[in-house]
Structure formats: structure tokens, C-alpha cells
Design a protein around this motif. Sequence first.
Motif, mmCIF file in Angstrom:
data_model
loop_
_atom_site.group_PDB
_atom_site.id
_atom_site.type_symbol
_atom_site.label_atom_id
_atom_site.label_comp_id
_atom_site.label_asym_id
_atom_site.label_seq_id
_atom_site.Cartn_x
_atom_site.Cartn_y
_atom_site.Cartn_z
ATOM 1 N N UNK A 21 8.303 28.084 2.651
ATOM 2 C CA UNK A 21 7.805 28.764 4.040
ATOM 3 C C UNK A 21 8.015 30.254 3.705
ATOM 4 N N UNK A 22 7.484 31.072 4.795
ATOM 5 C CA UNK A 22 7.814 32.414 4.628
ATOM 6 C C UNK A 22 9.363 33.123 4.180
ATOM 7 N N UNK A 23 10.079 32.309 5.160
ATOM 8 C CA UNK A 23 11.633 32.677 5.236
ATOM 9 C C UNK A 23 12.275 32.251 3.857
ATOM 10 N N UNK A 24 11.467 31.390 3.174
ATOM 11 C CA UNK A 24 12.013 30.793 1.956
ATOM 12 C C UNK A 24 12.698 29.597 1.803
ATOM 13 N N UNK A 25 12.615 28.655 3.235
ATOM 14 C CA UNK A 25 13.077 27.392 3.315
ATOM 15 C C UNK A 25 12.133 26.334 2.897
ATOM 16 N N UNK A 26 12.516 25.210 2.202
ATOM 17 C CA UNK A 26 11.587 24.360 1.545
ATOM 18 C C UNK A 26 11.385 23.230 2.336
ATOM 19 N N UNK A 27 10.000 22.949 2.733
ATOM 20 C CA UNK A 27 9.871 21.600 3.486
ATOM 21 C C UNK A 27 9.086 20.632 2.485
ATOM 22 N N UNK A 28 9.507 19.545 2.947
ATOM 23 C CA UNK A 28 8.577 18.263 2.017
ATOM 24 C C UNK A 28 7.532 17.947 2.921
ATOM 25 N N UNK A 29 6.139 17.787 2.513
ATOM 26 C CA UNK A 29 5.118 17.416 3.452
ATOM 27 C C UNK A 29 4.814 15.993 3.057
ATOM 28 N N UNK A 30 4.929 15.119 4.072
ATOM 29 C CA UNK A 30 4.590 13.643 3.653
ATOM 30 C C UNK A 30 3.059 13.586 3.649
ATOM 31 N N UNK A 31 2.557 12.730 2.393
ATOM 32 C CA UNK A 31 1.289 12.435 2.568
ATOM 33 C C UNK A 31 1.086 10.641 2.597
ATOM 34 N N UNK A 52 -24.281 29.930 9.317
ATOM 35 C CA UNK A 52 -24.425 28.835 8.666
ATOM 36 C C UNK A 52 -23.199 27.915 8.364
ATOM 37 N N UNK A 53 -22.484 28.091 9.516
ATOM 38 C CA UNK A 53 -21.043 27.274 9.608
ATOM 39 C C UNK A 53 -20.320 27.371 8.305
ATOM 40 N N UNK A 54 -20.477 28.576 7.678
ATOM 41 C CA UNK A 54 -19.448 28.931 6.441
ATOM 42 C C UNK A 54 -18.097 29.390 7.047
ATOM 43 N N UNK A 55 -17.142 28.842 6.392
ATOM 44 C CA UNK A 55 -15.820 29.157 6.733
ATOM 45 C C UNK A 55 -15.437 30.406 5.987
ATOM 46 N N UNK A 56 -14.751 31.425 6.405
ATOM 47 C CA UNK A 56 -14.284 32.538 6.032
ATOM 48 C C UNK A 56 -12.810 32.883 5.918
ATOM 49 N N UNK A 57 -11.967 33.119 5.063
ATOM 50 C CA UNK A 57 -10.620 33.151 5.316
ATOM 51 C C UNK A 57 -10.291 34.561 5.016
ATOM 52 N N UNK A 58 -9.392 35.253 5.985
ATOM 53 C CA UNK A 58 -9.116 36.576 5.971
ATOM 54 C C UNK A 58 -7.724 36.925 5.549
ATOM 55 N N UNK A 59 -6.722 36.170 5.336
ATOM 56 C CA UNK A 59 -5.630 35.979 5.018
ATOM 57 C C UNK A 59 -4.553 34.741 5.321
ATOM 58 N N UNK A 60 -3.339 34.807 5.032
ATOM 59 C CA UNK A 60 -2.579 33.736 5.506
ATOM 60 C C UNK A 60 -1.314 33.963 6.399
ATOM 61 N N UNK A 61 -0.896 32.922 7.164
ATOM 62 C CA UNK A 61 0.230 33.181 8.023
ATOM 63 C C UNK A 61 1.504 33.731 7.602
ATOM 64 N N UNK A 62 1.703 33.365 6.463
ATOM 65 C CA UNK A 62 2.812 33.787 5.635
ATOM 66 C C UNK A 62 2.813 35.158 5.266
ATOM 67 N N UNK A 63 1.707 35.605 4.896
ATOM 68 C CA UNK A 63 1.463 36.997 4.744
ATOM 69 C C UNK A 63 1.311 38.059 5.900
ATOM 70 N N UNK A 64 1.329 37.290 6.988
ATOM 71 C CA UNK A 64 1.005 38.022 8.299
ATOM 72 C C UNK A 64 1.948 39.242 8.766
#
Length: 1608
Positions: free
Chosen positions: A549-559, A831-843
Motif C-alpha cells: 500500500x501507499x504507507x508501505x504495508x503489505x496485504x495479501x489479496x485472496x483469489x 464510446x464507453x472507453x475507460x480513461x485513467x488519470x492516476x492512482x489512489x496511491x499517488x494521490x
Amino acid sequence: MAERTSTGLLSMMLEPTPAVAMTLPAEVREKLAELELELSEGDITQKGYEKKRSKLLAPYIPQIQGVDPSLQIDNRIQASSQAVLPVSKQNKSRAANARDERFRSDLHTEAVQAALAKYKERKMPMPSKRRSVLVQSSVEACTPPDTSSASEDEGSLRRQGRLPTSTPYQGHSHPTVEHWFNRVIQGSSTSSSASSTSSHPGGRSVSNTTTHAALNANATATALADLMAHTQLDNHSAPPDVTGLSERSSLHVERPHAASVRGVSRNYNHHTSVMETADGCEWAGEGSLTLIDGVPVNSRVSNKIQQLLNTLKRPKRPPLREFFVDDFEELLDVQQPDPNQPRPEGQQMSPLEGEPLGVVTNWPPSLPAALQKWGTTHPKSPCLTALDNAGKPVYTLTYGKLWTRSQKLAYTLLNKLSSRNEPLLIPGDRVALVFPNSDPVMFMVAFYGCLLAELVPVPIEVPLTRKDAGSQQIGFLLGSCGVTLALTTDACQKGLPKAQTGEVVTFKGWPRLLWFVTDGKHVAKPPKDWYPSIREASNDIAYIEYKTSKEGSTMGITVSHSAMLAHCQALTQACGYTEAETITNVLDFKREAGLWHGVLTSVMNRMHVISIPYSLMKVNPLSWIQKVHMYKARVAVVKSRDMHWSLLAQRDQRDISLSSLRMLIVADGANPWSISSCDAFLNVFQSRGLRPEVICPCASSSEAMTVAIRRPPEMGVPPPGKAVLSMSGLSHSVIRVDTEEKLSVLTVQDVGQVMPGALVCVVRVEGTPYLCKTDEVGEICVSSGCSGLAYYGLPGMTKNIFETIPVKSTGVPISNRPFTKTSLLGFVGPDNLVFVVGKMDGLMVVSGRRHNADDVVATALAVEPMKFVYRGRIAVFSVSVLHDERIVVVAEQRPDASEEDSFQWMSRVLQAIDSIHQVGVYCLALVPANTLPKAPLGGIHISETKQRFLEGSLHPCNVLMCPHTCVTNLPKPRQKQPEVGPASMIVGNLVAGKRIAQACGRDLGQLEDNDQFLYIHDVLQWRAQATPDHPLFLVLNAKGTVASTASCLQLHKRAERVAAALMGRLNTGDHVALVYPPGIDLIATFYGCLYAGCVPVTVRPPHPQNLATTLPTVKMIVEVSKSVCILTTQAIMKLLKSKEAAAAVDIKSWPTVLDTDDLPRKKNPQIYKPPTPEMLAYLDFSVSTTGILAGVKMSHAATSALCRSIKLQCELYPSRQIAICLDPYCGLGLALWCLCSVYSGHQSILVPPLELESNASLWLTAVSQYKVRVTFCSYSVMEMCTKGLGSQTEALRLRNVNLSCVRTCMVVAEERPRITLTQSFSKIFKDLGLSPRAVSTTFGCRVNVAICLQPNRLGKLAEQGTAGPDPTTVYVDMRALRHDRVRLVERGSPHSLPLMESGKILPGVKVIIANTETKGPLGDSHLGEVWVSSPHNATGYYTVYGEEALHADHFNTKLSFGDTQTVWARTGYLGFLRRTELTDASGERHDALYVVGSLDETLELRGMRYHPIDIETSVIRSHKSIAECAVFTWTNLLVVVVELEGSEQEALDLVALVTNVVLEEHYLIVGVVVVVDPGVIPINSRGEKQRMHLRDGFLADQLDPIYVAYNM
């Protein structure tokens, strides 16, 4: 594009023009390309590059007439130099993107250049640094960073600034497109002129645009030099400048010593300097010329500060201001939103659905089932080809091999590993996969082995060292997942650090792991009847992917198994994967897109993966393109960085063709700058068969997996889109097409359509997750069957961060099932195209506006020239200081960059960011090459960098802080209200039921036999007759043995001898200076002077090793006190007249000097009887902390009264012994050494504090040995004991040191009690029996040397009630104190400051608190000046050099209201009285006096009153290496001087921490931070800091600082 200056002609001549380029021989072009690569990777310096390059090109370039060739080369401003290929007709031939295009398209650079040109050259003072700091610490620091220099996300090209205006929009017509989107989306037509390098509107081609003149480094440097030229007068040189960067001048200059008295320079006040400032106006002021013995010295430091004052623009204020009350009346500016800021105007968006997930009949029920199918039906089919570092295939894993090997591993894991006869693993257990990036085969076998055994693989990075950035966090993840086994390869296991036992070490923060090597010989073949259970995909966990994460903590994402399968199916459908396709994968196969495409989806479709390791990419960035060509790969999965690197290295390889590619998946296509990589890549490789439409950017996140991907062309999708958005609109989360302001724009490309079967919506980032409007930026959320389940073991975070339930504006949820947050910020376009302008981590949210870290990096990189920092090694993050986020930029500096260049680059970066993003940078730091923490595959570990910045372990080599421009939310300066009159004050207190604050000690009581004497020397004569052999004094030396003693008679006899020697020579009333080391001689000569009718003046002898600074003080006191004679020892007499002394003072002007070592025996003199007790007895000289030398007059009456008060308070009798470890030259120390024993008859054990330097335990050992009940010391002695003996209490106990005898240990001081020091002293020596109640403080000052003394409170006397209560501690609000108010708060509340009572008021002493302005009395618990009335007040200043009139009222002043008769003396200290619940011996309620600090020392800043000690305490707490700190102000700038106890590398770490803590806790902006060596801050004998001396030393440039930082 290259920058052109007026020397454009020359530089163009040096450019290989297309024609020339084509004629260059192949090997020259080859070498040029190699040079390019070396330069871009930092393996060669810019200078070396230019030298080699010009050498290569020299034979092919026509010489220009009359121009020196070397000149031509110097004038070349970095320009691109790639050989150009003939390209399609529509594309004008242009130089292919060279290294300068690395991170930017030219348009953004021009925006930055234009922005910089708008700033006229503002002169900024450069920080000054000591030479040793310039030398970089380690060899390692000088090596250029490895080629991972470009970070994963940052290594790509600079993104584009503005959109091509040359290409008409060629998409379909969109009558429904919202109004804000018109003219934005421009389809990239097949012609590559639509790439990021369009021509300027107006038809001029970019290449010959003259860019705006850059800031001129030389101009700034010369301006600085002019300002700082030395002024030389009267053959005296100025002190050598230590703040500049020049080498120390070899000429040694004797520094004339600054007089200790500040008053000296007052005679010369008319010499104010008139100085030209940076703005060109004249500035006249006191202080720029510091006078040192009358020699004007032009001080460089003050010029720099003056420049700084000129530089500080007025901080930007937001338009409308509202205030909120922070706790009580602290008004912090809250930035109200600007009424004109853009607001979203569109409709509410409706959730966007992907096409339905098609059902294909032969899709397998689960991934292990797919593996079983292909492993048995197509065993020879290739699954994965691994390459070595030379790019040769080392091994191809077939589906048959993968099936059998993973079966073996599954069997072994479940059946062959056991602990205590129990199987080690059962299905569902988590297992760590630790495989190097170069071994995909072993990883794949291990991953599928775990799936077949129904174990949960947790792939992680290989920990290389115990200190790897982020490795500790991975350990927490493994611990929380309950991992006990780690799978790895033989080679990897051998490379891991080992403990002595030969086992792999346990890494910091990691659980204990069993390491199992999965190579063939360690796995067992399963028996014939064993089969893995292959089930349909369920909702059980399949694998865990880690995310930081942004703060440096590591999480495990289960799939889950079903999500894993659904994701493979969705990717197959979206990418149109077919069976047995070939795919090249450059990404990390352990996580994200590398894992999804290269390990999972590939197996489902029996595809062949060519895995390209990172190490190969570093050696040969073209390797992936060569493999696409070689294997005719249909799909390639890359990042922008890989495209970018291959551009740098494309060595005119004609034989490469990319025509086989139907899809080039750009995994980080959501990055704002990937667009320029894509365009530049297409530009170069379109001629090699790359079709524009195959570039497919995608957006993904660890939580939601793939969110959107641009479909391959055969899917019949609408053409791709681009949007040019206004940066300022984006900062308010609003999408606006940029029209007017051409400088600050962001060009973004779409990342295609939503994934099949997914529902996507965009929600507000903060607060309730409302759906965004169509023209609003928010966080993209996904609801689909193929996203992660949760953060493992973190249900709370899963609920709050992982999932969300979007609601409509009415508050109704749009769906009943939760959506997964992707942490991507973006919007849905036409055209329902998705645009990304940044990440929460870099906000970064700065005063209500949103900025993206990546955007700021891009702007920093567009600032030319880039010679000084490494391109891919820039980290941007925000830290929270004073209730707002502040932006910090950290970059790696090249080893060959000079100080000036770097500083120049830094100031331009600040200006560029300020101009383009309209946001200030709080701190910009440059660190040595290769020192930023690295992320696993190159790149910078941002959270670790931030951590290091905050804890002060980043070790920058250059720092620029700009708090003045960034911090706009400081509380309003305090407006002084007209004071309430003294009468109203009293009435107000009466109405409020408050008593007037006054207190007094007990009555003096009955006179005893020795109290009838009016004169102290009469007491000595009486004692010499009555008790001649009674011991009075005993002096100890450093060894702890008795150096000398004196009984009553001996002392009397020695005094008589001195008197006899003086009487013939001097007149009565003459002043005599006594210059002795602490001892009996001093006491005897003191009484000898009184016997002879002379006035003694005790003077500390000069220090033989430090005559230059200590002798002038002696000389001053002798002169100012008008002494006609000096009494001293033979040794000191020699010293006063020595050659060394002559260098410091004029030795011819000493008065008569007598040595008293061998005085002849004469007949006893007639002892002098003063006519009245009001006659002067002695003079007490002391240098105040503000640097003023003040002597006070003590009459005989006051002397006797003082002794009597102390005797009563401390219950001193002839049978008592007290130990004194104080200097005997002034104040209470002088009284206790010379007066009290004679008066009260007790024996004094004298311990000279100087002896403690060689034997720290001397004082405490003496206290224990003589079983002393009462002892006195100073804070400096207490500090020496705590620091020197803190770790030796055990050794002292073994030497039988026992402090349980001590009833009271009093610290003699003229300042606020130092609670922390007294507490730590009590704590440390508690083990030696010291009672925690024993330590107490005293308070005295110039007008009255003993106002408070806490008497012994232990033992029988306490029970009899004579001792009074223990000293009390209260907690006051520090912020109220600044407004001169006392507000009591609870312990531990924010902003609380503990204050300890200063001791019990002495008998006969009355104290009142008066208002400093109106001189009216104040009420209980009100802050004011402490006034004192007592028979032992001094009668006046003998002289305060040149300020007699000013101080007349210090000794006899009256209240303006109330009791206007009593005569009071003003102490000059702020404090308050508070009636406590405790009772005195008399049964009265006890009044406690709290001293807050000296009025002279306080700093008036922003209308408030600050006590330096409070700021210093905060600063010392901010970093472990700060040993001591002192603050003072200079022209309204706060200067903080810190002593660094540690390596000089840490010096610059302190700048930001000091600035932060002072802002946070005191709401002040530090102007200058000065880092010096330990011991530089001058301290007087009482252990008080001499801040004014320090200030004079700073302004006269005498501190030899390690670093001086000027905060902008």
C-alpha cells in the motif's frame, strides 16, 4: 525535441542530419547507439558522452570556418542523435526519439520552459556546506545506479503535453457526446503524425522552435558572489568564510575576539550598512556589519539571509478565508473552496456493463483440469521457454513435463513432509513461493504443484539481504497467512544469507520457515494409484497475491479458484486468445498481468510463453522484440518502460519485423505517461511491421485484476481515443477540455473497454461512494466474477478499503452486491472507453486540490538539463505537516554534478511545478546515486523512501525546503489588543473571585547569637575566637582526596595576611578582582578584602587552553568593575602576562597584579569597620544568557540577610555538613561557597565542577562518603552525571556509593526548572538509594540571587511540619502561553508543557506578579513578570555597560495600582503564582511560584511570545542525532542551530525534520537551519545557553557550520 539556442546553427552542424546519418558507416552508427545507451543508463557521464561522440563524428562533419571545434561541441545542447530511417510519406522525416525524449514529449517540455521563462531570475541563497560533506561518503555512492534506473512505472517516456492539432478527428460522429468532451477525443489515424510529436499550431515544425531561455546559472552565481565580497579595512582581513564552497583560504587570519558584552557595539550603531539587495532597492539596517573590536566585518551569512528575505514572495493566500478553532482559540486558516473553481456539470453516470462472458463448450471446469487435459493429450506441446542472460533459450517446458512435474511436487508436499509424525501440510495451507525472476519454469511447476495439492501458493520476492526495502512487511504478510514452508530452487537457496548453523537466516519480521528445494532430486515419484483430486472451480482460495500500500504495508489479496478461472476466460475472450498461440512476456510472472497472462490464461489455452527475464532486459533491452520476431509471437505483454528501453537501444536492426503481432498489451497503459511511450514506439517501429492498432493499453489493479483493455483490431471496436485535459480542472476532480491555458495539460489515452461480464462505475473518492457525474473524476469500481475476494486476514480493511457499495444521488445502492475498488482514478468517455488519470496511491490532496505524484514526476523530468539527476530515479510523495499534505520530491543526483548545477536544477524544478500544477513543493532533496531503496524489479520503493525521509535516514546531499511558499494555513498573527488598565484588572479579579497573585516566605523569626552581627566579616572573627578549630571548609580534588581544609581560625589568619598586604597599597572602598581557581584561597582573599575595607570582585580565571575566548571576559570584568588591583596565584599571574595572553588582550593595561601564594607575615592589621551596613560589601558579576555583562552591588546588610534566609530555609547549623558542586564566582554559588558556612558555621565540602570533567563520579562519591544530607549542584553538573554515569550505576554500587543519606539535592539555577533532566537524574540514581523526592530546584536572578530554595523535606523535620510540601508540577497549554496566558490542562493533553514549581520562597521574601506593560498586579494563575521585595535584594547594578538609565527601575519600582508603597525589584522573568491545595508549616495554603522564562530571551514572532527552550525541546526530540539545539531570531527569521552527534552524512536529514517539528508544534516557519559540530553552542557555568553569543558568532561567520540551509 532538442532545445535550440542562438547557437542553433552550430549545434545543427553537429547533428547528423538524415542525409549524413545515412552516409555514416554502420559501425559508427552502431557505436553511436551504444553510447546513447550507456548515457541513458548512467554508465557514462554527459561530458564523456559528448567527448566520445564528437570524436566519432569528427571525420564526417564539415568544419565551420574560423570556429574552434571544441567550441562547437560545447555549444551543442543535448539534442537527439539517432540515425533516421526513411518512413512513410505522411510522416515528415524527423529524428527518432532519442534519450531526451525519454520521459516526455517535447510539448510538455516546452510548457515547462515557458513556465520557467515567466519567472524572472530570482536570486535564491544557496545552502552552504562544509567541504567534507561535499565529498561523497562511499565508493558505492559514486557508481551510477544499475540500469534498473528507470522505475517500473517511471521508466517510460515523458508523457505528452498537448494534442496534435494536425489530425482531424477521424472517429465516428457522436451527436450524443457530452459538451465538455467536444474537440477532445482524437482518433489516432493510421498515419503516425498523430503521435505525440505534432507540429505547433502555426505550422512551424517543433524542431526549429527556439525554446525559452533557461535560467542562467552563472547569473545567479555572480550575483551571489557580488553580494558576498569581503570588505577589508585597516589591514584586518575579514574572518575566513566558512559557508562558501571555496576551499578554506590558506592564509591564516587571527580572528579578533568578539567582546562578550553586546553593549560594546552599541557605541557604533551609526555604522549601519547600506546594501544593494536582489530587488535593486537599497536596504539599510543594523546587523549586517558586525563590529568586532571596532573592526567592521561584512558578514556573508547576513547577506544570504537578507537575500532570503527578498526572495520570500508573500505566501499565496486562498481567496476567501474561514477559520476553525483548533481546540480553543488557535486559529488555523482553513482553505475555503474557491467560489470560481470548476464544478462537475454533467448527468449522473450510469454503470457501464462489459459484453456478456460467452460460454465456450470446451472451456475446462478449472485450471488444474486444463493442465491435466493438455498434459495428457498434447504432452509435447511447448508451454514455456526460459531464456538465459544472453537471450539463449535454456529450457522449454512442455505441457507433459509441467503435468508430471507438478504432480510429483504435489505428492511430495502432501505425503513426504512431516513434523512429529504429522503431515506438515494439509490442503488449504498457505505456502510461500520464493523464485528468482530468471526461473519461470520452476515457478510454474511449483505454482501448479500447489494447486494440484490444494495448497495456497503465496508468491513473493527473493529476499536478498536482511535489510531489503519492504522485506519486513512481506514477513508480516507471511506471518499473518500462517506460512511455515517456503518453496525455492537449489540455486536460490544457496544464495540466501545463512546463519552459523548453515540454515537460512530468519529475516527481520519473518516467521520461522522451513525451506524446501523443488528441484528434481528432492521430489518423489507418486505411486501408480495416486492421483491429484481435480475438482470444478470453487470459491476456495486458489492463491494469494501480495500488494504494497501507499504507507508501505503489505496485504495479501485472496483469489478464489472460480475467480481465477473466470478471469482467464474473460482475458481469453477480450484478447481473442486461441489455442497454441505464442506470447512473449516481459513482466514479472509472480503477480499481476505477468501472472494472469503468462502463467494462468496461457495454460487454459495451451499457449506457448516466451518469458524474458528482467536481467536480460537490462543487458539487452531489444531482447523482447528479437524474440517476437524469432518466434513470430502473436501477442507481447510489456510495460511502457520496456518499449522505452528498446527505443534507446534500437540498433538499426533491419531484420526485425513486428508484423506477426496482433496485440501488444501495455500493462501499465493506465499510467499518464505511457501514451508518449506508445506513440514514440509506434513512430520507430511502424516501419518494421508494427501496426498502430495492435497497441492495446490496459488498466488493472491487484484487487480487481484486469479492469479494462483495448481490444485487438479484429474485434471491430471503435477507434482509440485521446483526451487533452486541463490540469487545474483535474486538481478539482473535474474533466475540462483545455482551451486557454496551454501550459498545464495532461494528455491521456483510453485503456479500452470494460472486461466481459463486468459492471463498472466511477464513485467519489471521499465520503459516501456516490456515483460521479459524467464530467467528474473518481475511483473506478468493478463488480464481476473475476476479481479478488478480500485482504487475507483483514476483514475490517476488506470492508472499508477493498469493497464498496456505490449509491445514486438519491442514496439508493445501485446493486445489492459489493463492488471492488480498483484504486484507479478515471472516468468513462465517449464510446464507453475507460480513461485513467492516476492512482489512489499517488494521490496527494494539498489544500483541497488533488495532485498526482506521477504528474509531478513528469514535470520535474521536463526541466532541462537532466545532467544532474538520474531520470528514472525520482520519487514524489506527500507528508502531513500542520494539518495539510506537503509535497516532497526526492531524486538521485549524478556523482559528477556540481553543487551549483544541482541547486540551479532544484530551483527550476520548484518553479516549474509551481507554474504548471499551481502547487508549492515543500521539500526537494537530492541523494547520492544508488542510495534510494529499490523496488523488486527496478524502480524506487516509494513508501520506504518516505519512511526514511520521515525518520531522518535518507542522507540527502542537497536539500531545498520551501515552507514559506507552501504553508498558507498558519494561524493569523496575534493582534495585540489595547491593554486593560491595572484598576480594571484588579476589579475583574475581585469580581471573578480571584485573589491577587502574591506570596511570601515565612517571617525571619527570632535573632540568634550570630544573627546580631551586621557584617559577615565580624561573624568570621567571632567564630575564630569562639570555635577556633571548628572545620568550615574542605576542598576535594579530582581523585576524591582532600586538597585543602580550613578551620575558623585558619581562615581568619589567612584573611588577615591578605588584608595586611592590601592595607599599605590600597584605599578603603577600592575594588579588588580575585582571579582564583575554586578553593580556600578565593574564600580567604574574599574576607581579606573585607578586613581591609576593599570591595572584592570574584572572577573566573581564564582557561589556559582557551585564552582567546576566556581572557577577554576576565579583562572586561576587571575594567568594568573598575578594579584597581588583581589578587591571584603565581601560576595565573604568569598566564595573565604571557605571550599567549598578549595575542588576546592588551596585557600592558592590567592593573597591579599581586600573587598571594607566599604573603609575608606582618603584624595584624586593624580590621576595617564599615560606618553603615548599607555600604557596599562585594560586587557580583555575571554574563546573562542574552550576553549582557551585569554586575550587581551587594551591601553588608543584604549579605547578612541573604545568609540568614538561607540558614533558616535549609536549617543550617554548625553540626551540619553540606556538599557544594557549584562555581564560586557569582550568584548563589558565590554565596554558598564564601558566605554561608562562615555565617551558619556548618562545614562545606567543596567540589569544583571542573574536576568532574576528569572524574564524573567525584561529587556523588563525596556525598556518599561524607553522608551528606544537603547538597547543591548546577544543571551542567547534573547533566555531566546523567550522561557520564548513566551506564555505571552498577560499578558505583560496587564501590559502595550510597545516596540514601541525601535529604535534599538542590539545583541552583536562574531559569525555568528542567524537569526532564531532574527526572532522569532521579531515575538513574534511584538504584543508588537516591530518594525520588530529594531533587528540587532553586531560583534566583540578578536582582536577588536567592528567591526560592526547596528545603530538605525528608526525615524527622518533615514530620514536624517545618519543611513544607513537595514541589508541585502543573501542565499548561503552550499555545496559551504564547499569548501570555496561563491555561492549566491535564497531563498528556496535546500542546501541554510541564512546569515544576521553582522551590519554596525564602523567609523574608515577598513575591508578586505584575503586568509587564501596565505594572499593575495580576491575579492568581496569570502570567506576568515576577517582582520581588526582600532585605537581601541587591541594591542596584554596578554597571550595565552603557545602559544604566534603562535599568534604574529594575531595583526600585512600584505598582501602578493597589499597594503603591512597597518597593519591588523586577526580576526580568515571566512566571505565575498559583495557590495549591497543600498547606505550609504555618497551616496556610501553600503558594507555588512557577518560573516560565526570561523576558530578555523571549522571541516575539507573529505577534506571539515564544520561549526558546520550548522550540529547542521540540527540535531535540525530532532526531536521535541532535545533541543540542539553540534558537534565536534575526530580522524576523527564526534561526535554529543544531549540534549533530553523528556522521556528517546525517546533517541534511535534520533540515526537514527540524522544519516539520517547529511547524507542527509551534506554528512557526524556520528561516535558517544551521548544523554544527557538538560543543559549538556556547554554555555558561550554570549550564545555560548563550544564545546571543551564538547569534553573533553566526552572523560573523565563526561557527564553521557543517551545513546551512535557507528555507525558501
